[in-house]
Design a protein around this motif. Structure first.
Motif, short mmCIF file in Angstrom:
data_model
loop_
_atom_site.label_atom_id
_atom_site.label_comp_id
_atom_site.label_asym_id
_atom_site.label_seq_id
_atom_site.Cartn_x
_atom_site.Cartn_y
_atom_site.Cartn_z
N THR A 2 -8.88 -6.09 -4.20
CA THR A 2 -7.80 -5.26 -4.74
C THR A 2 -7.36 -4.26 -3.70
O THR A 2 -8.14 -3.83 -2.85
N GLU A 3 -6.10 -3.92 -3.78
CA GLU A 3 -5.55 -2.91 -2.87
C GLU A 3 -4.53 -2.08 -3.65
O GLU A 3 -3.77 -2.60 -4.46
N VAL A 4 -4.56 -0.80 -3.41
CA VAL A 4 -3.60 0.11 -4.03
C VAL A 4 -2.31 0.07 -3.22
O VAL A 4 -2.33 0.09 -2.00
N ILE A 5 -1.20 0.00 -3.94
CA ILE A 5 0.10 -0.01 -3.28
C ILE A 5 0.58 1.43 -3.20
O ILE A 5 1.12 1.98 -4.16
N ARG A 6 0.35 2.06 -2.10
CA ARG A 6 0.62 3.49 -1.94
C ARG A 6 2.11 3.84 -1.83
O ARG A 6 2.53 4.90 -2.20
N HIS A 7 2.90 2.92 -1.33
CA HIS A 7 4.31 3.21 -1.11
C HIS A 7 5.19 2.95 -2.34
O HIS A 7 6.36 3.24 -2.32
N GLN A 8 4.62 2.40 -3.40
CA GLN A 8 5.40 2.10 -4.59
C GLN A 8 5.43 3.32 -5.50
O GLN A 8 4.40 3.81 -5.93
N GLU A 9 6.62 3.79 -5.81
CA GLU A 9 6.79 5.01 -6.60
C GLU A 9 6.58 4.79 -8.09
O GLU A 9 6.07 5.65 -8.78
N ARG A 10 7.02 3.66 -8.60
CA ARG A 10 6.85 3.41 -10.02
C ARG A 10 6.56 1.94 -10.26
O ARG A 10 6.83 1.09 -9.43
#
Length: 122
Positions: free
Chosen positions: A74-82
Motif C-alpha cells: 500500500t502507498e498513500v497518495i500524498r498529492h491527491q487533495e480529495r
C-alpha cells in the motif's frame, strides 16, 4: 508428481491477497470520503509482476522462492487533495470481478485435481 504447478498456485494466492488488500484499502477510502485531510491509499501489485512476466517470457523455469518479493504493497497518495467517490467505487467493482475470476481459476485447477484423484467418479 504435481497436479498443479506450485508457482501458479503461489501466484494465484498472492493475487488473491492483493485483491483482498485492495478491497480493504478502497473501502477505507470510500468510508473517509468526507474526512478533511484524509489522504487516500492505493495498492501496487501488478507492477511487481513485471520481472516474473519477463522471466517467463524468456522461457525460464521459476520456483516459489523466485516469487518471495512479489507482494502487494500500500502507498498513500500524498498529492491527491480529495477522494473521487465514483473512481473508488468503480475500482471496488473492478477489483471484486478480478477476485472472482481468480477464485474461478483456482476452483478449476482444484477440480482437475479432484477428477484425477477420483477418476471422474463423484
Amino acid at each position: 508428481m504435481n497436479f498443479i504447478d506450485p508457482v501458479t498456485i503461489d501466484l494465484v494466492g498472492r493475487a488473491l491477497s492483493a485483491t483482498s488488500l485492495r478491497h480493504s484499502v478502497h473501502a477505507t477510502n470510500v468510508a473517509n470520503v468526507n474526512v478533511e485531510g484524509f489522504k487516500p491509499s492505493r495498492v501496487s501489485f501488478e507492477q511487481h509482476l513485471s520481472e516474473v512476466r519477463d522471466r517467463l517470457g524468456r522461457g525460464e523455469k521459476l520456483t516459489a522462492a523466485d516469487l518471495r518479493d512479489v507482494r502487494a504493497q500500500t502507498e498513500v497518495i500524498r498529492h491527491q487533495e480529495r477522494i473521487e467517490l465514483d473512481v473508488e467505487l468503480a475500482t471496488l467493482s473492478s477489483n471484486a470481478t478480478h477476485h472472482q475470476a481468480l477464485l474461478r481459476l483456482l476452483d478449476r485447477q482444484l477440480g482437475l485435481v479432484h477428477l484425477a484423484i477420483t477418476g471422474g467418479r463423484p
